[in-house]
Design a protein around this motif. Sequence first.
Motif, PDB file in Angstrom:
ATOM      1  N   GLN A 148      10.460  15.925  -6.972  1.00  0.00           N
ATOM      2  CA  GLN A 148       9.929  15.618  -5.900  1.00  0.00           C
ATOM      3  C   GLN A 148       9.259  14.273  -5.687  1.00  0.00           C
ATOM      4  O   GLN A 148       8.590  13.877  -6.632  1.00  0.00           O
ATOM      5  N   PRO A 149       9.696  13.227  -4.801  1.00  0.00           N
ATOM      6  CA  PRO A 149       8.913  12.091  -4.768  1.00  0.00           C
ATOM      7  C   PRO A 149       7.684  12.190  -4.260  1.00  0.00           C
ATOM      8  O   PRO A 149       7.274  13.295  -3.561  1.00  0.00           O
ATOM      9  N   ILE A 150       6.675  11.312  -4.832  1.00  0.00           N
ATOM     10  CA  ILE A 150       5.403  11.351  -4.270  1.00  0.00           C
ATOM     11  C   ILE A 150       5.291  10.734  -2.899  1.00  0.00           C
ATOM     12  O   ILE A 150       5.843   9.604  -2.761  1.00  0.00           O
ATOM     13  N   GLN A 151       4.841  11.710  -1.974  1.00  0.00           N
ATOM     14  CA  GLN A 151       4.764  10.915  -0.651  1.00  0.00           C
ATOM     15  C   GLN A 151       3.708   9.847  -0.597  1.00  0.00           C
ATOM     16  O   GLN A 151       2.774   9.668  -1.267  1.00  0.00           O
ATOM     17  N   PHE A 198      -5.573  15.573  -3.894  1.00  0.00           N
ATOM     18  CA  PHE A 198      -5.434  15.521  -4.971  1.00  0.00           C
ATOM     19  C   PHE A 198      -5.246  14.002  -5.508  1.00  0.00           C
ATOM     20  O   PHE A 198      -5.923  13.902  -6.634  1.00  0.00           O
ATOM     21  N   GLU A 199      -4.366  13.382  -4.855  1.00  0.00           N
ATOM     22  CA  GLU A 199      -4.176  12.042  -5.155  1.00  0.00           C
ATOM     23  C   GLU A 199      -5.481  11.421  -4.824  1.00  0.00           C
ATOM     24  O   GLU A 199      -5.833  10.195  -5.811  1.00  0.00           O
ATOM     25  N   ARG A 255      -7.545   9.051  -7.710  1.00  0.00           N
ATOM     26  CA  ARG A 255      -8.002   7.671  -7.637  1.00  0.00           C
ATOM     27  C   ARG A 255      -9.511   7.378  -7.824  1.00  0.00           C
ATOM     28  O   ARG A 255     -10.037   6.635  -8.679  1.00  0.00           O
ATOM     29  N   ASP A 271      -2.232  13.348  -0.867  1.00  0.00           N
ATOM     30  CA  ASP A 271      -2.763  14.564  -0.842  1.00  0.00           C
ATOM     31  C   ASP A 271      -4.259  14.336  -1.260  1.00  0.00           C
ATOM     32  O   ASP A 271      -4.403  13.446  -1.799  1.00  0.00           O
ATOM     33  N   MET A 274       0.758  -1.060   0.136  1.00  0.00           N
ATOM     34  CA  MET A 274       0.018   0.059   0.020  1.00  0.00           C
ATOM     35  C   MET A 274       0.833   1.197   0.038  1.00  0.00           C
ATOM     36  O   MET A 274       1.859   1.282   0.696  1.00  0.00           O
ATOM     37  N   ASN A 275       0.392   2.304  -0.819  1.00  0.00           N
ATOM     38  CA  ASN A 275       1.285   3.558  -0.813  1.00  0.00           C
ATOM     39  C   ASN A 275       1.003   4.217   0.502  1.00  0.00           C
ATOM     40  O   ASN A 275      -0.261   4.215   1.112  1.00  0.00           O
ATOM     41  N   PRO A 276       1.666   5.175   0.818  1.00  0.00           N
ATOM     42  CA  PRO A 276       1.867   5.937   1.925  1.00  0.00           C
ATOM     43  C   PRO A 276       0.620   6.903   1.720  1.00  0.00           C
ATOM     44  O   PRO A 276       0.072   7.212   0.667  1.00  0.00           O
TER      45      PRO A 276
END
Lengths: 176, 404
Positions: B401-404, B8-9, B13, B6, B1-3
């Motif tokens: 910038q990495p996606i958090q 927008f993300e 989805r 925000d 699972m991704n962290p």
Amino acid sequence: MVSTEDEVASFVAARRQGLTRYGFMLAGDLASGEDLVQEALVRCLPSWGRLDPQGVEAYVRKVMARLAWRARRHPANLHAPLSHAEPATPDIADRSAELADLRRALNSLPPKQRVVLVLRYWEDLNEAEIADLLGCRQGTVKSRASRAYAQLRQDLGWTDDTAIADDSPATGRDVS
Amino acid sequence: MNPPEDAFETQLRVRMDQLADSVSAGDGIDGTQLYRQGVRRKRQRGAAASALIAAAVALVIVAAAIWLPGTIDGTEQRPSDHLRPVEQNDMFQCSPSAGCFATPSTGSLTCCVNLQGAEVSHAEAERRCTAVWHNLYGPTNLTVELRGTDGPWYEGNEIDVVNWSEFPYGETMEDTKCLIPAAGLEDTVGSIEPPLPASDDLAGVREACGGFLGWDFSDWQVVVADSQDGRLAALLGTTNGDLAECALDTEHLNDRGVLDLDEFFADPNIYTTHDVQLVKAAEIQNYAYERSDDYRVEPSWCQQKRPRTGQWVAECLGTGWLAGPEPAERMVITDATGEEHEVAVNNGWYAFAGTVVNHAAVPEGGCDPIVCDNSRGELRFTVYAADGTVLADYSENKDLQPIQ
């Protein structure tokens, strides 16, 4: 004795909906999505008999993702130039302007960026999983995703000052 | 699972789910049909890899969109600026016109190139396309016929043909096209004669790429070329902005020197293969500028090498355009082993046929320690101007910038 062709046809008959939807998301339009399914199936044929029956779909999806990743140009950019007000395409009912905008923005991305975004946000894979799936470096995934996400936000006008109405709950994903 | 992400993300989805759910997929076609279409398409693609070119799309002319690619001969005009779509006119078909379609809403550009040589008769066009078929698939009694009777026909034209699809496997393909080869080249189409020419053998590069496509490139400039590891990557150009992306490989050839279709169909690891594609320089440049102006390597065409034991070949590098404010003239790639690879660059155009090593994934059975141990494995790109100034020096993660 059941032939490979019959086995494949049976598999596709059962999984067609989910695979085609997956292809649509990766490629940007239904025709190209079907192409992805078809191409993946043909590539899987030589090893079909050796595949774990439980893992066939995952394997086909992996091949689809890699094919989409390697696409030179986004097929939708060639088939349906966006400047000509997209006709009411039969393959998708754009129920909302937001969806039409999203589709347009996704289709304007280079193939690799689109594929990474779809795998990240639709398939819910993390960077390591995407890198493994696509056979590329995790750094590549990160850079592509970062650029794609920034571009998508810009194209959609999603700024920090923009209020985004979540007008509908997330729907369950059909992976059947 | 991704962290956690925000808003927008999260919204993205939701929208993607809705977009996927809006597709009515697969209606009106059953699995058998889909499978058979796939087999047919695969065969067609094998033919396409041997010099068939995709069907034309409706295009719109971009006025004044003439750009002169530089050459390594140093005799051609250099570009003063990168191209942007500037004007949109009426729709037209690729044939007989050629040009670019501008999409103002996105800034993207789609182009087509039409070759036109000497006029040939109906019978001669059929004879040459039949010869091409026999060269690609072996001698048979099959005769390729033109679909329809509208002429005139010229060398370099793509024409609709029938009977082409009388493959040993059975089904008939529709809407197949044949590029009428130039006189005397019908027997070389789709074939490669090892060894491939050296990078500086410009006449050899023209001959190898032209022989494969069936076109005489003797009056085209070799913009940039790289030959190594049994592969050739080259860009050939004309003064009106036509480019030929040439990618030849001495692997997967049969005894006629053409792509071994049995091997091609059977090996799922063969993702790309030999090809010569005609494109507009403007399209590639615009494509690069759309997404990057920092000398990022975004190949427009490339070949993928299968991994060797203990190593993984990096992403396709192939040929492309290094978009940036100053013309790039040199690039060095430092791979995961520390080895430096000099990449051929001319006026921003690059070609690379070599192999770079990273450790993107560890192959089954382990991997070479030099690849996997204590190395970040990133490719490092250093791009230079003609005077040696470093225009860019980056690894893929730099400034992103990495996606958090």
